[in-house]
Design an enzyme around this catalytic site. Structure first.
Site, short mmCIF file in Angstrom:
data_model
loop_
_atom_site.label_atom_id
_atom_site.label_comp_id
_atom_site.label_asym_id
_atom_site.label_seq_id
_atom_site.Cartn_x
_atom_site.Cartn_y
_atom_site.Cartn_z
N GLY A 11 -2.16 -0.80 -8.90
CA GLY A 11 -1.03 0.11 -9.04
C GLY A 11 0.04 -0.09 -7.99
N LYS A 12 0.15 -1.30 -7.46
CA LYS A 12 1.08 -1.50 -6.34
C LYS A 12 2.34 -2.27 -6.73
CE LYS A 12 -2.81 -1.42 -3.12
NZ LYS A 12 -3.71 -2.22 -2.28
N VAL A 13 2.19 -3.21 -7.65
CA VAL A 13 3.32 -4.07 -8.00
C VAL A 13 3.49 -4.08 -9.52
CG1 VAL A 13 4.15 -6.45 -8.03
CG2 VAL A 13 3.08 -5.55 -5.97
N ASP B 175 0.79 -1.24 0.00
CA ASP B 175 0.00 0.00 0.00
C ASP B 175 0.82 1.28 0.00
OD1 ASP B 175 -2.45 -1.14 -0.18
OD2 ASP B 175 -3.09 -0.71 1.88
#
Lengths: 350, 350, 350, 350
Positions: free
Chosen positions: C301-303, C258
């Site tokens: 949109g995190k990894v 996050d």
């Protein structure tokens, strides 16, 4: 430790899907996520198979389903013409269904027995355990012996497992079926073929080994798994539109899927299985067939993509909902029995 | 979408356990918890089986193990006399090992293909998918056809799968084995019996169906699964101390466990399997045999409790460690090959 | 039942990955299928993170990893500058690592105890069980009490868990660390921040409840999980290129993923995590975060997608191979410690 | 690729357990084996908790349950006084329930999206994916922002997550709850406390980080997880007889179990949780808490052995049956709401 009689006190009772109308519950699951949505879609596809009067429905059984209380679900499916052929592991058909037809029962194991800590004691008492369920091994030996008696009365030649299982049905017809609901007996009466492609791998294997041993050099009953495959393929050729309702994976799943290719090898351009549902706890990670997706089966030309659904659930929870859904939708009332045993007898090789 | 040739560019390579000495690593795992500790104990029991010169070791194979790169592990185990008999699913032996012996390969699938989103394209290209592995279906059809050729040359009578697989080895001996490592060929040369109790349920099934179809009313090859069971039981009777090394569950696990009971039915008081190791991702919850504990098997009188170990792991990770451990401990150097095929031929019924 | 002393006789021993060079074994797995191939790719990505000197590496720990014998793996990773920050469940850091630093040990449970059939007896003896591992509850209570002592000495205001854990390291420095390898102590010495976003959910929770109760209306130590999040986000802002090495899922996985979004909310356009590896037994079917794929994380949109790999394996088997691979590749020798604790202290809010 | 509007076309619909009386179905499952029998026993224990008027019932939620269509089940349980406190992951309460209360919805993802092959496209469209469910990220950002607004209006001091979530309920009361069924709002109105022990690990975390950042050196809202633990323990002390209804594992399971020990540490001899049910897909093999058995929890002195049951099932399938059973048994009609928020406000520390 309790006595044998005390351990075998509470019989498994088979669920009756005709009693609760689960259609609204399952329809509501279609609007949810995860397994509920998958289950609802599988139920919808199952109903679609039943509605499609061109479709021959093949029920594939792997896992200890009959001992687990699902027997009546399958017997009712046969009675409602929702099943046209069965492909199963041997345990479901012989050790469990035929065993109950001989008058025996499965029993609920007390919680502590599930741990495995008392298995040596169970061994002493001649009690066999299937996770949380118990069987009297002495009764199971009677089942083994009965398959020997049946083998001894058959012609000494290769038989398909289907032929042998039909003879088991005839045995029940002659000597009396001692339970209200039997897959073997109901299938016998309605000419529904049952295939067990690894037929020696169950109680019948013990009877057959004893039979073959006793016969020595004389002609003896052989169980020809190639004949099974040949016969099941004939059904696909005779009835090109097919649907698979699969519980568990293993040999039954693969065997039933493969008949599309086998038909092709015999020169018949059979379509892929039009409908396919599988209920399983196996997952895709280890590459084993039991958990392989039905999409993957389409790369092999076996299963069509339009109506396929995997449901990741233990069978005792999902089957009553899915089969209950198809039952209460009631489209089976427009179907008639295919009586495929009649079709097979003449074309049988060997 | 890429072209077929581009998709089938990177072959699977089989791991060579002789190259890394994993003994210190596995020994260190014995002091840990969870699967590492279980794995270390399974390795120790495997080594113990190998050390016990009275013990006949039965290797049971279920799942797509050969296509996954474990072939050389098993071939090396045969070469080192660490395996005396094999019970397997058909795919491992015919579609995968014999297939490679005919000169074909398995290929690494690109990541995107695992999703199943391209299976219709693969279908068009005649590429079959096993999760993350690809097969040229045209080559697989050659494998099917070869089994028909082998069947056509055999006597028209019931054969055990072992007899048929031995004939496959002879075929390779005559026409040339096109790979350095083949289970079927190595077992043929060293007289190690291979049983596939559901033999039609693989590439050979297609060949056999074609064979039986072509023969019409003439005598034909039947694959008698009862004969398999009879033969495997003879081995237990001849060599009462046994160990099971099982990868996956399914029919091979059950079949091999059951010979204890079958020996008893034939009047021989055979002991339970003294050693048993199973590597599996299946769990106990659904009551299916594949995930049933080896303790449960002891309630059936099949597996002894002193040396049994389940390892919950996907096989490609655990097998190199466990078999590598047994290999590098080196106790196989004191063993000689049992050449059980020689024992079976005379006692074979039929 | 045995006595407490007899049950707590064999301590868990932590595996030492520096001893066996697994690079050839893991490289060979890259040519196989299924989990072996996934593991090899995860090892390669891990090595790539270490090689990338711009990359800050965040180790995420969920599950009972320290009690399971993986402690030294993580301590060695800290010592080799292969870890720049840790996000963990409380049990690993407080109940297990700090507990061992106080001089206590975890013990191997006898097989029969795993069944759960003796848990009432263990209760009587004040022995706590983690599957196959035992803990002396009296010793664990000392650990609880020590966290109260530490809290009592801190300023009565909101602290991040990182601040509190740093104080635990200082406590060990002052009173002596009674084990050769401690994550808390090694991280303290090397200024590696450790975050436990659900800090009350462990042994420290008991100490903190006792502390807050004793303080009554006086200012007391609060553990501000928002501050944790704020601090971890600062690290992402200061060092935009990041890699996640995640064992298990849960809060640590989500929390660390996050921070990309949190940086954006604070007005910094931070890139997605460039590298991500997760080792887990959880699967995707139930939609829970622990088993959600890293691809799914990219929809959030995190990894990033280029270097991400899930490995479906129990940690005790996979971690020694993957971390052992990165260790023996030796690229950590080019890295220097980031000492992120120094970075955080000034920017800390509150 | 479809447009965002087309992808977000079919909202998740929450199942209504009041509509189908599943009591006969679940009662029939009690006579079966495996998961069906476990589920029936779990339903029976749940009904028993509801019948026991001394029992305070704590609902523990982990996993994406609200987005999956289970929201109305929990809201109805609150309305029927079947739930006295909730311990949850943040996502369920903030990102999903509060999010829907703000007027937003979750959407059914098309089958192809589940593969993960389109996650980069979803990223471009600002659509977040939870396995087979989609969320409009722009709407989720509004949810983040709203938590900042709520934080900005609170006193700048440590709060328990419960206090903050109560403030979220008050916000809905003031600005209007835009959905018929909201856990946060219903709990607010009925004074049912909701705890999220890792409160920053969700949408609220973003709001809180922004709040703390904006406050700079001024007093700011901290979320004190120790206070959560203290408060929940107060409930156990006030109402010693407790039952846990747990869906998934993780922090909520551990946190709720631990209050027995925390009460002891505060000098109150609280009994173990008298009833405990857990529905999970996690298994015991990796030793992680999520899959650890409730028997194991009894070794820690947390859960009593008489009425505990694990159900291995994905929640969307099992929860409607178990909670539906308890609902239709109707014993909740004899219960009154405990309104534990009233109890907590005065004893709250700090």
């Amino acid at each position: 430790m309790l006595k044998k009689q005390e351990l075998l006190a509470t019989p498994i009772e088979h669920i009756d899907i005709t009693k609760t109308n689960v259609v609204p519950l399952v329809d509501a699951m279609a609007g949810m996520a995860f397994s509920a949505r998958d289950l609802a879609r599988a139920a919808e596809i199952t109903d679609r198979m039943v509605r499609d009067q061109d479709c021959g429905i093949i029920l594939c059984l792997a896992g200890s389903l009959i001992s687990a209380g699902l027997k009546k679900v399958f017997v009712d499916a046969i009675r409602c013409n929702m099943v046209d052929a069965i492909v199963s592991t041997g345990a479901n058909i012989v050790d469990q269904d035929f065993f109950e037809a001989l008058g025996y029962k499965h029993y609920i194991a007390a919680e502590a027995l599930k741990s495995g800590m008392h298995d040596a004691d169970l061994r002493e008492l001649a009690i066999d355990r299937i996770y949380d369920t118990l069987i009297d091994e002495d009764e199971l030996r009677v089942c083994d012996d009965t398959t020997k008696i049946i083998a001894d009365e058959l012609e000494g030649r290769p038989h398909s497992s289907r032929e042998f299982i039909r003879a088991m049905g005839a045995y029940l017809d002659k000597h009396g079926c001692k339970t209200a609901d039997s897959i073997v007996y109901e299938a016998y009466k309605r000419e529904v073929p049952i295939f067990v492609p690894a037929f020696s791998d169950c109680s019948a294997g013990f009877g057959l080994v004893a039979h073959q041993h006793a016969r020595g050099d004389q002609p003896k009953v052989a169980i020809d798994s190639a004949k099974d495959f040949y016969e099941l393929t004939q059904l696909k050729i005779a009835n090109p539109t097919t649907g698979l309702f699969m519980i568990g994976g293993g040999v039954p799943k693969n065997f039933a899927q493969d008949i599309v290719v086998a038909a092709d090898i015999l020169g018949h351009e059979a379509p892929m299985h039009k409908y396919a549902v599988q209920i399983t706890v196996a997952d895709v990670r280890d590459g084993a067939l039991s958990g392989s997706t039905l999409k993957e089966a389409s790369s092999w030309g076996k299963v069509d993509l339009a109506y396929e659904q995997m449901v990741y659930s233990e069978a005792t929870m999902a089957v009553p909902l899915i089969m209950g859904y198809a039952y209460h939708k009631g489209h089976w009332k427009q179907r008639t029995g295919r009586e495929w045993n009649k079709l097979l007898s003449p074309v049988t090789v060997g």
